[in-house]
Design an enzyme around this catalytic site. Structure first.
Site, mmCIF file in Angstrom:
data_model
loop_
_atom_site.group_PDB
_atom_site.id
_atom_site.type_symbol
_atom_site.label_atom_id
_atom_site.label_comp_id
_atom_site.label_asym_id
_atom_site.label_seq_id
_atom_site.Cartn_x
_atom_site.Cartn_y
_atom_site.Cartn_z
ATOM 1 C CE LYS A 183 42.616 13.899 4.847
ATOM 2 N NZ LYS A 183 43.527 14.661 3.991
ATOM 3 N N GLY A 244 40.980 8.909 -5.697
ATOM 4 C CA GLY A 244 40.503 9.281 -4.355
ATOM 5 C C GLY A 244 38.984 9.333 -4.310
ATOM 6 C CD GLU A 264 35.781 18.971 -10.179
ATOM 7 O OE1 GLU A 264 36.470 18.147 -10.826
ATOM 8 O OE2 GLU A 264 36.180 20.072 -9.833
ATOM 9 C CB CYS A 301 38.877 20.389 -12.508
ATOM 10 S SG CYS A 301 38.238 21.755 -11.591
HETATM 11 P P1 NAP Z 1 43.790 13.523 -4.089
HETATM 12 O O1 NAP Z 1 44.999 12.667 -4.037
HETATM 13 O O2 NAP Z 1 42.571 12.906 -4.621
HETATM 14 O O3 NAP Z 1 43.540 14.047 -2.588
HETATM 15 C C1 NAP Z 1 42.450 14.883 -2.261
HETATM 16 C C2 NAP Z 1 42.082 14.669 -0.787
HETATM 17 O O4 NAP Z 1 41.505 13.376 -0.617
HETATM 18 C C3 NAP Z 1 43.265 14.713 0.145
HETATM 19 O O5 NAP Z 1 42.847 15.247 1.372
HETATM 20 C C4 NAP Z 1 43.633 13.266 0.312
HETATM 21 O O6 NAP Z 1 44.304 13.109 1.534
HETATM 22 C C5 NAP Z 1 42.273 12.577 0.280
HETATM 23 N N1 NAP Z 1 42.317 11.228 -0.291
HETATM 24 C C6 NAP Z 1 42.838 10.889 -1.494
HETATM 25 N N2 NAP Z 1 42.674 9.577 -1.707
HETATM 26 C C7 NAP Z 1 42.023 9.082 -0.637
HETATM 27 C C8 NAP Z 1 41.566 7.780 -0.270
HETATM 28 N N3 NAP Z 1 41.758 6.739 -1.056
HETATM 29 N N4 NAP Z 1 40.948 7.626 0.901
HETATM 30 C C9 NAP Z 1 40.762 8.685 1.725
HETATM 31 N N5 NAP Z 1 41.170 9.936 1.447
HETATM 32 C C10 NAP Z 1 41.788 10.137 0.279
HETATM 33 O O7 NAP Z 1 44.047 14.835 -4.916
HETATM 34 P P2 NAP Z 1 45.235 15.884 -4.841
HETATM 35 O O8 NAP Z 1 46.129 15.623 -3.688
HETATM 36 O O9 NAP Z 1 44.582 17.177 -4.914
HETATM 37 O O10 NAP Z 1 46.035 15.705 -6.193
HETATM 38 C C11 NAP Z 1 46.422 14.464 -6.715
HETATM 39 C C12 NAP Z 1 45.883 14.318 -8.114
HETATM 40 O O11 NAP Z 1 44.477 14.567 -8.110
HETATM 41 C C13 NAP Z 1 46.420 15.319 -9.131
HETATM 42 O O12 NAP Z 1 47.643 14.929 -9.680
HETATM 43 C C14 NAP Z 1 45.298 15.354 -10.125
HETATM 44 O O13 NAP Z 1 45.415 14.304 -11.040
HETATM 45 C C15 NAP Z 1 44.052 15.162 -9.323
HETATM 46 N N6 NAP Z 1 43.330 16.424 -9.016
HETATM 47 C C16 NAP Z 1 42.198 16.720 -9.668
HETATM 48 C C17 NAP Z 1 41.518 17.878 -9.363
HETATM 49 C C18 NAP Z 1 40.249 18.224 -10.016
HETATM 50 O O14 NAP Z 1 39.948 19.384 -10.102
HETATM 51 N N7 NAP Z 1 39.465 17.297 -10.383
HETATM 52 C C19 NAP Z 1 41.966 18.746 -8.396
HETATM 53 C C20 NAP Z 1 43.121 18.415 -7.723
HETATM 54 C C21 NAP Z 1 43.784 17.250 -8.043
HETATM 55 P P3 NAP Z 1 45.392 11.954 1.775
HETATM 56 O O15 NAP Z 1 46.161 11.811 0.515
HETATM 57 O O16 NAP Z 1 46.171 12.440 2.940
HETATM 58 O O17 NAP Z 1 44.565 10.767 2.071
#
Ligand code: NAP
Length: 524
Positions: A183, A244, A264, A301
């Site tokens: 995805k 997520g 992760e 991260c």
């Molecule tokens: P994210 O919101 O967790 O999204 C990552 C992927 O998962 C996207 O493809 C998103 O697509 C999908 N997703 C998210 N929530 C979901 C759910 N409840 N059900 C199904 N699919 C889901 O992460 P992000 O867009 O990379 O960044 C947002 C926040 O995540 C950042 O502000 C940061 O706090 C954190 N982050 C952490 C790391 C790390 O290394 N641990 C890396 C990046 C980001 P859709 O939103 O389209 O569903």
């Protein structure tokens, strides 16, 4: 290479009526290409094709699979500046960082190709029959590991290459023999498509079945939800937010057939800076801390989000140096407007928290999505009494906790959540103190560093990029390095099989070519 905006499902390009566009975070303007959004039917089509081609793919020789990974690397390499430009447009990351990440992605593919060739990862174990054993004879028992099945991979926003379409999750799944459905992260769909074409080209070159790879995309949680719910999916690789990751873990565990989610989800990566180390290199430590904190606008991260220092003159000197260093830092563009907004909200929360004091910040900017680096400080009591201060701030923000005594330091250590990393800045004289903390720290973290910074994760066989929850969903695994393959394998034991029926890998002449165990002892 032309970006079409189509979904790439088992070798076919599919266009849908529902589309979305990526945003250039530097300008906040939408980019031209319209990208198709997957729906339940298309997702099922991709997953079913993956399942149908799974047995064929896993039966191919290791050499062919290794060649496939090398070919993906070659095709990514030949994308050159087209890839750099697209990734830069969609992520705002500097060219140098994108080129470095491209190289890391390519090297990662080649590293796994070498791993696959060696064959040790099959973990072959033989316990030959003991027909005369008393009181009962032992049957012939042979174990190997087989791939788990089609894997759903969620591309990460912050690593558009090394943790996305052909990143660590995909390469370790392919290496194990699992088909992959990616995805694409909605922030960088064009980058995702370019890389997907490189994979599809390698599939064609190798004459592999097309179902082993699909790229789906779209916006909205339902796409990821449908993918994880799909009956043909056997495991999930995810890098992103805690929210997520936990949502996907819940869906996967509530399926009729639950499946593992290797998520992760980030970390605050505590850094202990001890007095003796600080005394000798206060300026250097402050400088390298700010460099590590601000790398990639702090969107890593392994960002050092929590610094622990003992109060006193050296600490005061350190705080002064940090303030000076950060004041010189220019803003940098964050990956997308949502991440920028989340960063600002978290920083605002810190600013509003009683007894959390602004130590210093970088230069400001009026341009869109800019990350202004920031460091706060507080005392141990405030930190211990306020769990929200232990949450990750995704961006260049850190909290320095100044403690007064070792009791406070041990309490903070005991209270830490699971972490990807813990770092000690220490001198010879700090060894006893580090030894007293280590048993707890080992329980909390996947990687423990001395006199360095946690950013910059080497891709090699000894790396652990993992850690207890909430850093990841499964502390036994790593998502970086060759051991990441373990996530997508499971053991099968063959009892009393005639040689003609045994899988090739368990036949005596093949076994002799790889490291294996006989009666529990390693044979090289
Ligand atoms: P994210 O919101 O967790 O999204 C990552 C992927 O998962 C996207 O493809 C998103 O697509 C999908 N997703 C998210 N929530 C979901 C759910 N409840 N059900 C199904 N699919 C889901 O992460 P992000 O867009 O990379 O960044 C947002 C926040 O995540 C950042 O502000 C940061 O706090 C954190 N982050 C952490 C790391 C790390 O290394 N641990 C890396 C990046 C980001 P859709 O939103 O389209 O569903």
């Amino acid at each position: 290479m032309h970006i079409t905006g189509k979904l790439l499902i088992a070798g076919k390009a599919i266009q849908t009526l529902k589309t979305y566009k990526a945003v250039n975070p530097v300008t906040n303007q939408e980019l031209k290409t319209e990208f198709s959004c997957a729906d339940e039917k298309i997702i099922d089509q991709a997953c079913k094709a993956a399942f149908n081609d799974f047995d064929h793919f896993r039966s191919l020789s290791f050499l062919k699979r290794a060649q496939f990974l090398d070919m993906i690397a070659d095709h990514i390499e030949s994308l050159g500046d087209v890839l750099t430009r697209q990734t830069s447009l969609e992520t705002g990351l500097p060219e140098q960082r994108i080129k470095g990440e491209t190289l890391r992605t390519i090297n990662q593919l080649r590293l796994f190709a070498n791993l696959v060739r060696q064959g040790d990862w099959k973990d072959i174990r033989l316990d030959p029959a003991l027909p005369d054993r008393k009181p009962l004879p032992r049957p012939d028992l042979r174990q190997r590991r087989i791939p788990i099945g089609p894997v759903a991979v969620f591309g990460a926003s912050n690593f558009p290459l090394a943790f996305s379409v052909a990143g660590g999750d995909t390469v370790s799944a392919f290496a194990a023999g699992c088909p992959v459905i990616v995805k694409a992260h909605p922030s960088h769909p064009g980058t995702s498509e370019l890389i997907a074409h490189a994979i599809i080209k390698a599939i064609k070159d190798c004459q592999f079945p097309h179902g082993i790879f699909s790229l789906i995309g779209g916006i909205g949680n339902e796409i990821g939800v449908e993918l994880v719910k799909n009956q043909y999916i056997s495991a999930v690789g995810f890098t992103g937010s805690k929210k997520g990751g936990i949502a996907l873990m819940k869906i996967a565990s509530e399926r009729q057939v639950p499946i593992p989610v290797f998520a992760e989800m980030g970390s605050i990566n505590p850094v202990y800076i001890f007095e003796h180390a600080l005394k000798n290199k206060v300026g250097d430590i402050a400088k390298s801390f700010i460099q590590s904190l601000c790398m990639s606008a702090g969107q890593l991260c392994t960002n050092p989000g929590l610094i622990l220092v003992k109060s006193g003159d050296v600490c005061d000197q350190f705080l002064k140096c940090v303030k000076g260093e950060i004041s010189e830092v220019l803003t940098s563009t964050m990956l997308n407007p949502f991440i920028h907004k989340a960063f600002e909200a978290k920083v605002h929360h810190l600013a509003k928290t009683p007894h959390v004091i602004l130590l210093g910040s970088g230069k400001g900017s009026t341009q869109p999505n800019q990350c202004q680096a920031i460091v706060y400080k507080t005392d141990a009591k405030t930190f211990l009494n306020n769990p929200s201060l232990s949450e990750e701030v995704f961006g260049a923000s850190a909290l320095i906790v100044v403690y007064d005594n070792l009791d406070e330091l041990h309490q903070i250590t005991n209270n830490l959540d699971g972490q990807l990393t813990v770092t000690f800045h220490m001198d010879q004289q700090d060894i006893a103190l580090v030894q007293s903390l280590l048993p707890v720290v080992e329980r909390k973290a996947g990687r423990i560093l001395v006199n360095g910074w946690p950013t910059g994760v080497e891709v090699c066989s000894a790396m652990v990029h993992g850690g207890p929850f909430p850093a990841t969903s499964d502390s036994r695994m790593t998502s970086v390095g060759t051991a990441a393959i373990e996530r997508f394998l499971r053991p099968v034991c063959y009892q009393n099989f005639p040689s003609s029926l045994l899988p090739t890998e368990l036949q005596n002449d093949w076994v002799a070519k790889v490291n294996h165990r006989v009666n529990g002892l390693l044979v090289k």
